[in-house]
Design an enzyme around this catalytic site. Structure first.
Site, PDB file in Angstrom:
ATOM      1  N   PRO A   5       0.825  -1.223   0.000  1.00 28.17           N
ATOM      2  CA  PRO A   5       0.000   0.000   0.000  1.00 28.17           C
ATOM      3  C   PRO A   5       0.856   1.269   0.000  1.00 28.17           C
ATOM      4  O   PRO A   5       1.826   1.367   0.739  1.00 28.17           O
ATOM      5  CB  PRO A   5      -0.799  -0.104   1.302  1.00 28.17           C
ATOM      6  CG  PRO A   5      -0.662  -1.518   1.753  1.00 28.17           C
ATOM      7  CD  PRO A   5       0.611  -2.032   1.185  1.00 28.17           C
ATOM      8  N   GLU A   6       0.495   2.214  -0.860  1.00 27.96           N
ATOM      9  CA  GLU A   6       1.167   3.511  -0.929  1.00 27.96           C
ATOM     10  C   GLU A   6       0.136   4.584  -0.555  1.00 27.96           C
ATOM     11  O   GLU A   6      -0.955   4.266  -0.104  1.00 27.96           O
ATOM     12  CB  GLU A   6       1.724   3.733  -2.344  1.00 27.96           C
ATOM     13  CG  GLU A   6       2.675   2.629  -2.786  1.00 27.96           C
ATOM     14  CD  GLU A   6       3.261   2.852  -4.180  1.00 27.96           C
ATOM     15  OE1 GLU A   6       3.337   4.013  -4.625  1.00 27.96           O
ATOM     16  OE2 GLU A   6       3.638   1.855  -4.827  1.00 27.96           O
ATOM     17  N   ARG A  29      14.788  -2.245  -7.140  1.00 26.00           N
ATOM     18  CA  ARG A  29      13.341  -2.377  -7.340  1.00 26.00           C
ATOM     19  C   ARG A  29      13.016  -2.529  -8.814  1.00 26.00           C
ATOM     20  O   ARG A  29      13.576  -1.821  -9.658  1.00 26.00           O
ATOM     21  CB  ARG A  29      12.604  -1.137  -6.805  1.00 26.00           C
ATOM     22  CG  ARG A  29      12.929  -0.757  -5.368  1.00 26.00           C
ATOM     23  CD  ARG A  29      12.423  -1.773  -4.357  1.00 26.00           C
ATOM     24  NE  ARG A  29      10.991  -2.000  -4.426  1.00 26.00           N
ATOM     25  CZ  ARG A  29      10.101  -1.279  -3.773  1.00 26.00           C
ATOM     26  NH1 ARG A  29      10.481  -0.291  -2.997  1.00 26.00           N
ATOM     27  NH2 ARG A  29       8.810  -1.546  -3.872  1.00 26.00           N
ATOM     28  N   LYS A  59       2.732   6.812   4.541  1.00 20.93           N
ATOM     29  CA  LYS A  59       2.010   5.548   4.359  1.00 20.93           C
ATOM     30  C   LYS A  59       1.444   5.010   5.672  1.00 20.93           C
ATOM     31  O   LYS A  59       1.123   3.828   5.781  1.00 20.93           O
ATOM     32  CB  LYS A  59       2.947   4.495   3.738  1.00 20.93           C
ATOM     33  CG  LYS A  59       3.506   4.889   2.374  1.00 20.93           C
ATOM     34  CD  LYS A  59       4.409   3.778   1.842  1.00 20.93           C
ATOM     35  CE  LYS A  59       5.382   4.298   0.809  1.00 20.93           C
ATOM     36  NZ  LYS A  59       6.413   3.288   0.478  1.00 20.93           N
TER      37      LYS A  59
END
Ligand code: ZN
Length: 288
Positions: free
Chosen positions: A2-3, A274, A59
């Site tokens: 989740p961002e 990433r 976040k």
């Protein structure tokens, strides 16, 4: 993971669902959820407290408590906050439960167990830009600017990029101490939107690119909120429903598919460890 848009979606829902409710009991089913505090101390501090508001910082979901404190929740990879009525069936992988005095519950479910809860001073969450930055500070005390706030101007972003001029732009966007709330997905989408290659150095950005990047960041984050967040594997909102933003991705997880702007095949690379996606035509690689 989740961002900002996913956490914002959850916080907005919880605002309608839990504000005004009083905590009757806190139960821990996984001892590390409240670390470094033992669950019994945590439960004692929460018992009898009223939830006076719900918000988001970076976040973190922020459940504001009476008396200038807040319960903050870091969902990390797979955490979910699920509001349930009295007697509803158990949720899989529940790690902690907040029972309210009226019988409703807020469950913290987390498959991978990286999520955490903490009780903090609300003042430590303020966006003052000059909070404590030293090593060893907990993350919530070092968070940077909120990208949807009025303070996040083109001038602010330009100055910030100059201060960190040698950093590659994409890892810089992910650093929560600079700009809070952006993660891998929205960084990738914002850079495509602004036509900036993920490896460009922050200091190489022309003024028109800085302005485009600011606009793009705000655009993709707001769109993410409007679509209720992105559900790929685990994310669901506070009512257990999936978001729809994953259907709106332009480049994320679309390697080999045509760029929606120019038709060139999207490329996957790895930047700062990433997985990253970009269009090699719209987002020109920096020289050397
Ligand atoms: Zn393109």
């Amino acid at each position: 993971m989740p961002e900002l848009p996913e956490v914002e979606t959850i916080a907005r829902q919880l605002k309608d669902l839990v504000v005004g409710r009083r905590v009757a009991r806190f139960e821990s089913l996984w001892h590390r959820v409240t670390e470094p505090l033992p669950a019994t101390h945590f439960a004692a501090r929460l018992a009898g407290r009223e939830i006076t508001g719900v918000s988001r910082r970076g976040k973190f979901v922020v459940l504001e408590l009476d008396g200038d404190e807040a319960l903050i929740v870091s969902l990390r990879m797979t955490g979910k906050l699920l509001f349930r009525e009295d007697g509803s069936p158990d949720d899989a992988f529940t790690r902690a439960v907040i029972r309210f005095a009226d019988g409703t519950v807020l469950r913290f479910a987390d498959t991978r167990k990286f999520g955490r809860m903490a009780i903090v001073d609300r003042a430590d969450l303020l966006e003052n830009g000059d909070g404590p930055r030293g090593p060893g500070q907990p993350l919530h005390r070092t968070l940077g600017i909120e990208p949807l706030s009025k303070r996040f101007t083109t001038r602010w972003l330009g100055d910030f990029l100059q201060l960190r001029s040698r950093s590659a732009i994409k890892p810089l966007l992910l650093d929560q101490r600079g700009i809070a709330g952006i993660g891998n997905i929205y960084a990738i989408e914002a850079l495509w939107c602004a036509r900036i290659h993920p490896l460009r150095s922050a200091g190489s950005m022309r003024p028109d690119e800085v302005a485009r990047l600011r606009e793009a960041i705000r655009f993709v984050l707001r769109k993410g909120i409007r679509f209720g967040g992105a559900s790929r594997r685990d994310y669901v909102d506070a009512r257990g429903a999936e978001g729809r933003m994953q259907q709106e991705f332009k480049v994320y997880d679309r390697a080999g598919q045509p760029c929606p702007r120019c038709g060139r095949a999207i490329v996957r690379t790895v930047v700062g460890g990433r997985g990253t996606f970009h269009c090699p035509r719209c987002q020109r690689a920096p020289r050397s």
